[in-house]
Design an enzyme around this catalytic site. Structure first.
Site, short mmCIF file in Angstrom:
data_model
loop_
_atom_site.label_atom_id
_atom_site.label_comp_id
_atom_site.label_asym_id
_atom_site.label_seq_id
_atom_site.Cartn_x
_atom_site.Cartn_y
_atom_site.Cartn_z
NE ARG A 67 4.43 -2.15 -2.73
CZ ARG A 67 5.59 -2.41 -3.93
NH1 ARG A 67 6.66 -2.10 -3.23
NH2 ARG A 67 5.64 -0.88 -4.77
CG ASP A 80 2.35 -1.93 -4.47
OD1 ASP A 80 1.95 -3.10 -4.67
OD2 ASP A 80 2.41 -1.22 -5.52
CB SER A 99 4.26 4.00 -12.95
OG SER A 99 3.95 2.79 -11.50
#
Length: 406
Positions: A98, A127, A179
């Site tokens: 990230r 996130d 996911s």
């Protein structure tokens, strides 16, 4: 943030369910603003195929695909691996990616003179914090749009409804609606049956695992590998010099074929809830194991133990989105110092989900067979008496005082 001022938005784009519907949603809710999609290539592989066509078809003006693989490995994965950092067994595959992607987003936002940056992270996850803390470092005054914190959509099922209503093509179905997050380091699975920790993961179900096989389906003979390190960095696999990136990719193939690196974890998210995820990290698990083994002969006791303590702090900083902080940088400087003599070779056997150490060698090894042997050596056993006398003196004194005051 005044919506009327938002004319151009840079969107962190993966082509998955969330970001696919965000493009039309932004145009509907932000005055038909221009949407510039940005995909950070951190090793998603075929997930990037056809991405430009899809982004433009759904309303983006353009798509940038940033090749971040070398940067991701050298500037994020390797420093974290050298630190021996993992969060509750999790090898930080999403967490390290990230800040790398966010840095690229910020650079494009500056280049495009964007009015805002948008991401598809939910209000429940980690996130959103990782992206936004990194963006605060690079573009501290840039407005951030997080649709999950604004729109009326409440679930992934409703996202699919929105996509179908807007004729947005999806690669998933309601039955395969996990996911997922994939990069060159790992693949995570969350949602559906995994939301109940009582449910066993369907490791043997065709199509569930993507980087690995179930240990039960792995070969019946072990795979032997040799890894060479210089100052804590992997430099060769099976005698072939190569970049850290290529070594990780090759280890993914070897580890995946042998069922290495599967982790079923209920973890403590930064936002306060527990969540269950399943991770595939075949190459990373091997690399961590080999590096840790090499450190056992190259680091002195105090350094090794202190490093193990600080690795928890390092992991929490990475997990909590605090990569671009003075403390993380200071810890990395400490780690780099500890790695100056972590040079040598590790031989391993990979077998049905297991990593078995075969041998460890280093020119800087602190292990002395001559001293440690059970056979005859120059070690004088009589020296231990004085050592124990002094080492145990505080215990003896305490016992004498206690006896006197009974």
């Amino acid at each position: 943030m005044n919506k009327a001022d938002i004319k151009k938005v840079v969107l962190a784009y993966s082509g998955g369910l969330d970001t696919s519907i965000i493009i039309p949603w932004l145009k509907e809710n932000y005055n038909n603003c221009e949407v510039v999609a940005v995909a950070g290539d951190v090793g998603q592989g075929t997930e990037l195929d056809g991405l430009e066509e899809k982004a433009i078809k759904t309303g983006a003006s353009k798509l940038y695909i940033l090749n971040l693989q070398e940067e991701y490995v050298n500037d994020y994965i390797i420093p974290t691996m050298k630190a021996g950092a993992y969060y509750e067994e999790y090898l930080l595959g999403t967490s390290t990616a990230r800040p790398c992607i966010a840095k690229g987003l910020a650079e494009i936002a500056i280049k495009e003179q964007a009015d805002a940056i948008c991401h598809g992270c939910t209000g429940k996850g980690n996130d959103q914090v990782r992206f936004e803390l990194a963006l605060k470092h690079f573009v501290p005054d840039m407005p951030i749009i997080a649709p999950w914190r604004e729109w009326d959509i409440k679930s992934r099922e409703e996202e699919i409804d929105y996509a179908e209503a807007h004729n947005i093509p999806l690669k998933i179905t309601r039955e395969t609606n996990y996911s997922k997050d994939k990069n060159l380091w790992h693949l995570s699975h969350e949602g559906l049956d995994l939301e109940d920790p009582a449910n066993e993961p369907t490791y043997e179900k065709e199509g569930f695992l993507e980087m690995s096989v179930s240990p039960m389906d792995a070969p019946d003979v072990p795979t032997q590998i040799t890894l060479d390190f210089e100052q804590g960095i992997p430099v060769a696999l099976d005698g072939q010099k190569d970049s850290a990136l290529n070594i990780i990719l090759k280890l993914n193939e070897l580890g995946g074929a042998n069922g290495i690196g599967l982790l079923d974890l209920v973890e403590n998210r930064l936002v306060g809830m527990k969540s269950r995820g399943l991770y595939e990290t075949p190459g990373g698990t091997i690399l961590y194991k080999a590096h840790e083994a090499l450190e056992t002969i190259c680091l002195d006791k105090q350094t090794q133990h202190e490093k193990q303590k600080l690795s928890i702090t390092f992991a929490e900083l990475v997990y909590n989105g605090q990569w671009f902080t003075p403390l993380r940088e200071a810890l990395s400087a400490f780690v780099d110092k500890t790695q100056e003599k972590v040079t040598g070779q590790v031989k391993l056997k990979l077998y049905k989900g297991n990593i078995i150490k075969s041998s460890i060698t280093s020119p800087y090894s602190l292990y002395s067979e001559e001293i440690a042997t059970f056979g005859e050596s120059s070690y004088d056993h009589a020296d231990a008496k004085g050592f124990i006398t002094l080492y145990g003196l505080p215990i003896k004194v305490q016992a004498m005082v206690d006896a006197k005051n009974k």
